[in-house]
Design a protein around this motif. Structure first.
Motif, PDB file in Angstrom:
ATOM      1  N   GLN A   1       0.813  -1.220   0.000  1.00 60.02           N
ATOM      2  CA  GLN A   1       0.000   0.000   0.000  1.00 60.02           C
ATOM      3  C   GLN A   1       0.846   1.268   0.000  1.00 60.02           C
ATOM      4  O   GLN A   1       0.360   2.330  -0.384  1.00 60.02           O
ATOM      5  N   ASP A   2       2.090   1.166   0.435  1.00 60.76           N
ATOM      6  CA  ASP A   2       3.000   2.308   0.401  1.00 60.76           C
ATOM      7  C   ASP A   2       3.756   2.386  -0.922  1.00 60.76           C
ATOM      8  O   ASP A   2       4.616   3.255  -1.089  1.00 60.76           O
ATOM      9  N   GLY A   3       3.470   1.475  -1.847  1.00 64.48           N
ATOM     10  CA  GLY A   3       4.172   1.457  -3.128  1.00 64.48           C
ATOM     11  C   GLY A   3       5.537   0.834  -3.064  1.00 64.48           C
ATOM     12  O   GLY A   3       6.351   1.017  -3.975  1.00 64.48           O
ATOM     13  N   VAL A   4       5.835   0.071  -2.017  1.00 59.15           N
ATOM     14  CA  VAL A   4       7.151  -0.536  -1.821  1.00 59.15           C
ATOM     15  C   VAL A   4       7.119  -1.985  -2.300  1.00 59.15           C
ATOM     16  O   VAL A   4       6.214  -2.751  -1.965  1.00 59.15           O
ATOM     17  N   SER A   5       8.129  -2.379  -3.054  1.00 59.05           N
ATOM     18  CA  SER A   5       8.206  -3.727  -3.598  1.00 59.05           C
ATOM     19  C   SER A   5       8.627  -4.732  -2.535  1.00 59.05           C
ATOM     20  O   SER A   5       9.442  -4.426  -1.651  1.00 59.05           O
ATOM     21  N   ILE A   6       8.107  -5.958  -2.658  1.00 61.63           N
ATOM     22  CA  ILE A   6       8.551  -7.021  -1.749  1.00 61.63           C
ATOM     23  C   ILE A   6       9.897  -7.588  -2.183  1.00 61.63           C
ATOM     24  O   ILE A   6      10.443  -8.470  -1.511  1.00 61.63           O
ATOM     25  N   LEU A   7      10.463  -7.069  -3.264  1.00 58.28           N
ATOM     26  CA  LEU A   7      11.833  -7.402  -3.656  1.00 58.28           C
ATOM     27  C   LEU A   7      12.839  -6.387  -3.137  1.00 58.28           C
ATOM     28  O   LEU A   7      14.051  -6.595  -3.264  1.00 58.28           O
ATOM     29  N   SER A   8      12.384  -5.293  -2.567  1.00 62.24           N
ATOM     30  CA  SER A   8      13.267  -4.226  -2.109  1.00 62.24           C
ATOM     31  C   SER A   8      14.027  -4.632  -0.856  1.00 62.24           C
ATOM     32  O   SER A   8      13.537  -5.407  -0.024  1.00 62.24           O
ATOM     33  N   THR A   9      15.240  -4.084  -0.702  1.00 62.10           N
ATOM     34  CA  THR A   9      15.973  -4.281   0.558  1.00 62.10           C
ATOM     35  C   THR A   9      15.172  -3.742   1.727  1.00 62.10           C
ATOM     36  O   THR A   9      15.076  -4.386   2.774  1.00 62.10           O
ATOM     37  N   ARG A  10      14.608  -2.553   1.571  1.00 56.54           N
ATOM     38  CA  ARG A  10      13.642  -2.039   2.546  1.00 56.54           C
ATOM     39  C   ARG A  10      12.300  -2.668   2.200  1.00 56.54           C
ATOM     40  O   ARG A  10      11.418  -2.066   1.618  1.00 56.54           O
ATOM     41  N   VAL A  11      12.157  -3.913   2.610  1.00 56.79           N
ATOM     42  CA  VAL A  11      11.164  -4.815   2.049  1.00 56.79           C
ATOM     43  C   VAL A  11       9.742  -4.344   2.321  1.00 56.79           C
ATOM     44  O   VAL A  11       9.397  -3.926   3.422  1.00 56.79           O
ATOM     45  N   GLY A  12       8.918  -4.413   1.258  1.00 57.72           N
ATOM     46  CA  GLY A  12       7.521  -4.031   1.357  1.00 57.72           C
ATOM     47  C   GLY A  12       6.638  -5.166   1.834  1.00 57.72           C
ATOM     48  O   GLY A  12       7.065  -6.309   2.002  1.00 57.72           O
ATOM     49  N   GLY A  13       5.379  -4.832   2.004  1.00 56.87           N
ATOM     50  CA  GLY A  13       4.371  -5.768   2.489  1.00 56.87           C
ATOM     51  C   GLY A  13       3.486  -5.081   3.491  1.00 56.87           C
ATOM     52  O   GLY A  13       3.971  -4.575   4.512  1.00 56.87           O
TER      53      GLY A  13
END
Length: 630
Positions: A307-319
């Protein structure tokens, strides 16, 4: 996944930004189950109510103690039953082997007509496939049905995780894998394919085999895809061959970064594909913080953004937190599947841990994980469990599990708690060049390691932590907690690199402190190659063999991360709920720990876990708590 002590952490329940007006609740879509049953000609009836956990009746009259990693499917054709499959586990504490160990059932299977009361019909395997080996586990089944062509019978496919495989010289050590077995019946007998769908593979860092756990199979755009993986190696996807018995390694794509997710479930809703994955330790007794997170994509192959536009592949991991403990008896609410009833209402089935009865009798480190069910609602394009209320523990309206039943569940949004009147005597914006007199040190650090200037408090991370009897014990900066319900908040930046591995557990954030062995903390944390918000609980003393620390995760980490702990009372107990934000406006709600921190807990800040970095705090605010939407 079955019982893995992971070094990652867990999570929560979906909620939007605090607002005076709540978003509209989406009405359930009129969609049948995956396989429709025969229409009923009876008049409307009311579905049975239920109370978690789901009842799994065994032939001797006992109720099964566990149904971890559950998956469910409706029977095909004229079959009016639902079927539930669980990871390999002990069903009771009374069924033992000759050596006194508990009997392990290999994919126990259940049948139901109402989706909440189940009857055991047997195990999928009486003998483990030779390529898996008798010494290794069979975990986390996913069962799908393919209709037969030209009137021929259809086929059920059971994909499963092999916890390990034999080597040429040993019964174990070959690495985990994904297997598949087939049957013309949802209750078997099952015929194994004779080899792995996904074979063991070296991890990208070259340090052993990656974890090929928790298969999930979908069909989209004429292709069939297998998702698999866990903390060590991340979540990946491959296309399956036309017969569904092997995967195509050249088609593999990463879905989620390592050190964060397992237990993948994929579903489609209103043109979006939704990834649901579980995070942290599944099996930590009463301190299990396992939970489910969600992200979405227009493609089943990703990239999946929260919902914050952050990928679950990012180091600052989304979800975005979807399902987490809420302060009642259920903790560790994770590894889910979703079914749709005959009214078009979605239901999430998952396992959890009863924090009042977490272990098999006589087995103080063997965590029981019964299966739960709750409605899954959709709000502004995102799923939420019971309108954001999370796991239920009271009697609830049941699913429309058979045609002709009249739905009784009505979705409503859960209340939202937001900061109220500031407690100014306990709040600071770190003006000036010294700490306010309200804050006091426990084990004051060297003054050269902290400073106040420019409206910020900077504190070097310490090569110490708070896990007695381990030493050294870190410094803590606190003040007395206010009476009653309150909100504790800070905005923090920890200067660990935004990417990269090898920076473990350097963290800064909030603490509610009873003493060194009893506290709640919410921090921005560095976990191997990821940056996550960790919400942890320490309990001391504990019975022999029981863990002292449990954790979950919440929303993503930003350059600056706003951390918020809400203290409130749940069923007469002090409860602490985590919220995080990357912009200071939109908060995601995490899980709730209940804790006894004594008569006079303190609140404040920590900066610890590893040396060499600095936590910068913009403010420490304390306020009353206001609940909207009651």
């Amino acid at each position: 996944m079955r019982r893995i002590l992971a070094t990652v952490i867990a999570a929560a329940t979906l909620i939007g930004a605090p607002a005076l007006s709540l978003p509209a609740m989406a009405a359930p879509a009129a969609a049948p189950p995956r396989t429709a049953a025969v229409p009923s000609h009876r008049g409307p009836t009311t579905p049975a109510s239920y109370q978690n956990p789901m009842a799994l009746r065994l032939p001797d009259g006992q109720t099964a103690a566990s149904c971890a990693d559950p998956t469910a499917i409706h029977g095909a054709g004229r079959d009016r039953n639902w079927y539930l499959y669980c990871t390999s586990d002990a069903l009771t504490a009374t069924e033992t082997n000759a050596d006194g160990s508990l009997v392990q059932h290999t994919i126990p299977t259940y049948r139901s007509t109402d989706l909440t009361h189940w009857t055991y019909v047997g195990d999928a395997f009486t003998t483990k496939p030779a390529w898996v080996g008798a010494a290794n586990g069979i975990w986390a089944p996913d069962v799908v049905y393919r209709a037969g062509a030209h009137g021929r019978p259809g086929t059920y496919f059971m994909y499963y995780a092999a916890s390990d495989t034999p080597t040429a010289t040993a019964a174990t050590g070959g690495g985990s894998a994904v297997g598949v077995a087939t049957s013309t019946s949802p209750t078997g007998p099952w015929t194994d394919s004779g080899g792995p769908v996904v074979a063991p593979q070296e991890a990208a860092n070259g340090q052993g085999k990656r974890w090929e756990f928790d298969p999930e199979v979908i069909t989209a755009n004429g292709a069939t895809y297998l998702y698999f993986g866990s903390y060590y190696g991340g979540v990946n996807v491959r296309q399956l061959t036309a017969d569904g018995l092997r995967s195509l390694p050249a088609t593999e794509q990463p879905i989620a970064i390592d050190n964060r997710y397992e237990g993948t479930y994929i579903t489609q809703h209103d043109g979006w594909w939704y990834f649901m994955g579980s995070a942290t330790n599944c099996c930590n007794g009463a301190l299990t913080g396992y939970g489910v997170f969600v992200a979405r994509s227009r493609s089943p192959l990703g990239p999946f953004l929260d919902q914050d536009g952050v990928s679950i592949l990012s180091t600052r991991v989304g979800g975005t937190p979807l399902l987490a403990q809420n302060g009642n008896r259920w903790v560790g609410t994770g590894h889910n599947t979703v079914v749709t009833d005959f009214a078009g209402q979605d239901w999430i089935i998952y396992h959890a841990v009863d924090q009042n009865d977490p272990y098999y009798a006589g087995q103080p480190t063997y965590t029981k994980r019964p299966a739960l069910i709750d409605p899954l609602d959709w709000v502004n394009g995102w799923p939420t469990v019971r309108g954001g209320a999370g796991p239920s523990d009271q009697r609830e309206p049941g699913p429309v599990a058979q045609p002709g039943e009249r739905p009784t569940y009505r979705p409503t949004l859960a209340p939202v708690t937001v900061p109220g009147r500031p407690v100014r005597a306990a709040s600071t914006d770190f003006a000036g060049t010294s700490l306010p007199s309200s804050l006091a040190w426990t084990r004051q650090p060297d003054p050269s390691t902290y400073s106040v200037s420019g409206g910020a408090f900077r504190w070097q991370t310490q090569a110490a932590d708070l896990h007695p009897p381990a030493t050294p014990l870190a410094s803590v900066l606190t003040e007395p907690a206010p009476a009653g319900d309150y909100v504790l908040e800070t905005k923090v930046s920890v200067d660990t690199p935004a990417t990269g591995d090898g920076v473990n557990y350097a963290q800064g954030g909030l603490i509610v402190y009873g003493d060194d062995g009893n506290y709640i903390r919410l921090v921005s944390n560095s976990i191997y190659d990821t940056r996550q918000t960790e919400f942890g609980k320490e309990v001391t003393p504990q019975p022999a063999g029981a863990p002292n620390y449990g954790n979950m995760v919440v929303g993503p980490v930003g350059d600056w991360t706003t951390l918020r702990i809400v203290h409130h009372t749940v069923e007469g107990k002090s409860a602490y709920t985590a919220y995080t934000s990357v912009d200071g406006r939109h908060f995601v709600k995490g899980g709730t720990w209940t804790a006894d921190l004594g008569a006079h807990p303190r609140i404040g800040l920590i900066s610890l876990g590893a040396s060499g970095f600095t936590s910068t705090f913009d403010y420490l605010h304390v306020s009353g708590a206001v609940t909207l939407g009651r």
